[in-house]
Design a protein around this motif. Structure first.
Motif, PDB file in Angstrom:
ATOM      1  N   LYS A  33      75.481  35.819  28.281  1.00  0.00           N
ATOM      2  CA  LYS A  33      74.626  36.273  27.200  1.00  0.00           C
ATOM      3  C   LYS A  33      73.192  35.806  27.430  1.00  0.00           C
ATOM      4  O   LYS A  33      72.969  34.660  27.810  1.00  0.00           O
ATOM      5  CB  LYS A  33      75.119  35.728  25.860  1.00  0.00           C
ATOM      6  N   ASP A  34      72.237  36.690  27.170  1.00  0.00           N
ATOM      7  CA  ASP A  34      70.831  36.315  27.206  1.00  0.00           C
ATOM      8  C   ASP A  34      70.467  35.838  25.806  1.00  0.00           C
ATOM      9  O   ASP A  34      70.304  36.642  24.887  1.00  0.00           O
ATOM     10  CB  ASP A  34      69.966  37.515  27.610  1.00  0.00           C
ATOM     11  N   THR A  35      70.369  34.517  25.633  1.00  0.00           N
ATOM     12  CA  THR A  35      70.130  33.956  24.308  1.00  0.00           C
ATOM     13  C   THR A  35      68.645  33.724  24.011  1.00  0.00           C
ATOM     14  O   THR A  35      68.311  33.116  22.993  1.00  0.00           O
ATOM     15  CB  THR A  35      70.884  32.622  24.149  1.00  0.00           C
ATOM     16  N   SER A  36      67.768  34.214  24.871  1.00  0.00           N
ATOM     17  CA  SER A  36      66.338  34.101  24.587  1.00  0.00           C
ATOM     18  C   SER A  36      65.957  35.111  23.512  1.00  0.00           C
ATOM     19  O   SER A  36      66.562  36.179  23.405  1.00  0.00           O
ATOM     20  CB  SER A  36      65.520  34.357  25.857  1.00  0.00           C
ATOM     21  N   GLU A 185      68.311  37.077  19.334  1.00  0.00           N
ATOM     22  CA  GLU A 185      68.471  36.920  20.769  1.00  0.00           C
ATOM     23  C   GLU A 185      68.671  38.285  21.450  1.00  0.00           C
ATOM     24  O   GLU A 185      69.177  39.229  20.844  1.00  0.00           O
ATOM     25  CB  GLU A 185      69.657  36.009  21.049  1.00  0.00           C
ATOM     26  N   TYR A 187      70.775  39.412  23.527  1.00  0.00           N
ATOM     27  CA  TYR A 187      72.109  40.005  23.632  1.00  0.00           C
ATOM     28  C   TYR A 187      72.571  40.699  22.356  1.00  0.00           C
ATOM     29  O   TYR A 187      73.536  41.460  22.370  1.00  0.00           O
ATOM     30  CB  TYR A 187      73.137  38.956  24.086  1.00  0.00           C
TER      31      TYR A 187
END
Length: 224
Positions: A33-36, A185, A187
Motif C-alpha cells: 500500500k502507498d500510505t503517503s 493516503e 491507496y
C-alpha cells in the motif's frame, strides 16, 4: 448479484461478518500500500470545489465521479481538529474528522444544487454516526459550505428531502462551514474500481452505487 449471494452464503458457513470500511482487508496483506498522502489536484479555470462526508469514502468517491460535470473526486478527511490525520487515527476516532470526499466540478454542467441532491441520494442522511455496517463519528453525514449561498442551498435541499417522506426519520446531516480538507493516503484513491472483488466492495459499496446510478440516471456521464 450472483457473486454477492455466494459471498453471503460463504460467510454464513464460516461464521464471519462483513468487514467495515476501517477494518483490515484480505487484499491488504498481499499487496503493498502507498500510505503517503495523495496530492490534491489544482482547480481548473471555471471549476468549483465542494466537500461532503457521507460514510465510507470508497463508495462516495465513486458515486460523485459518475456524475456528468465532475472531473474528479478525492477521498480524504475533514471536520476535525488534527492536522494531517492518518486513516488509522480517523478510524479510531482520535481526530474528530469524518471520511470525506472533495469534488472538483464544472458548475455550468452540474449546478451546486444538483450536487447537494446527489449527496443526499448517495447515502442515508437520516442515520446518526452510521452508514450500514460502518459505525462511528467518522461516518457522520456532513455538508460543508463555502458561502452563504451554499449553506442556503444545503438547508433548502434538506427541507425538500424531509418533505418527501422517503425516510421515517429526519435528516441528521451537519451543515457546517468548510475549513480544511486533508487528502487520504494514495491507496484509498479510486479504491472502488481497483478492488471490485473485495468483500466489502461487493457486499456494501456496490449495491449503494447501483442504487445511486438508478436514482441519478439522467445526471450520469455517458459510458465510453
Amino acid at each position: 448479484m450472483f457473486r454477492y449471494l455466494i459471498y453471503l452464503f460463504l460467510l454464513s458457513i464460516a461464521g464471519t461478518s462483513i468487514t467495515a470500511c476501517t477494518a483490515n482487508k484480505s487484499t491488504e496483506g498481499t499487496t503493498v500500500k502507498d500510505t503517503s498522502p495523495a496530492k490534491l489536484p489544482d482547480a481548473q479555470p471555471g471549476e468549483a470545489v465542494a466537500t461532503f462526508a457521507a460514510g465510507c469514502f470508497w463508495c462516495i468517491e465513486e458515486e460523485f465521479e459518475l456524475l456528468r460535470g465532475v472531473r474528479e473526486a478525492v477521498s480524504g478527511y475533514s471536520g476535525g481538529g488534527e492536522a494531517n490525520p492518518t486513516y488509522e487515527q480517523v478510524g479510531n476516532n482520535e481526530t474528530g474528522h469524518a471520511e470525506s470526499v472533495q469534488v472538483y466540478y464544472d458548475p455550468k454542467v452540474i449546478p451546486y444544487d444538483t450536487l447537494v441532491k446527489a449527496f443526499l441520494y448517495a447515502h442515508d442522511p437520516t442515520t446518526l454516526n452510521r452508514q450500514g455496517p460502518d459505525v462511528g463519528t467518522q461516518y457522520r453525514s456532513i455538508a460543508f459550505y463555502r458561502s452563504p449561498a451554499e449553506k442556503a442551498s444545503i438547508e433548502a435541499a434538506i427541507k425538500r428531502f424531509n418533505a418527501t417522506g422517503e425516510h421515517n426519520d429526519p435528516v441528521v446531516t451537519q451543515v457546517v462551514p468548510f475549513k480544511v480538507f486533508y487528502p487520504a493516503e494514495v491507496y484509498h484513491q479510486g479504491y472502488y474500481r481497483a478492488h471490485p472483488d473485495e468483500a466489502y466492495i461487493v457486499s456494501v459499496s456496490e449495491p449503494k452505487v447501483e442504487k445511486f446510478k438508478k436514482r441519478l440516471a439522467d445526471k450520469l456521464k455517458t459510458a465510453p
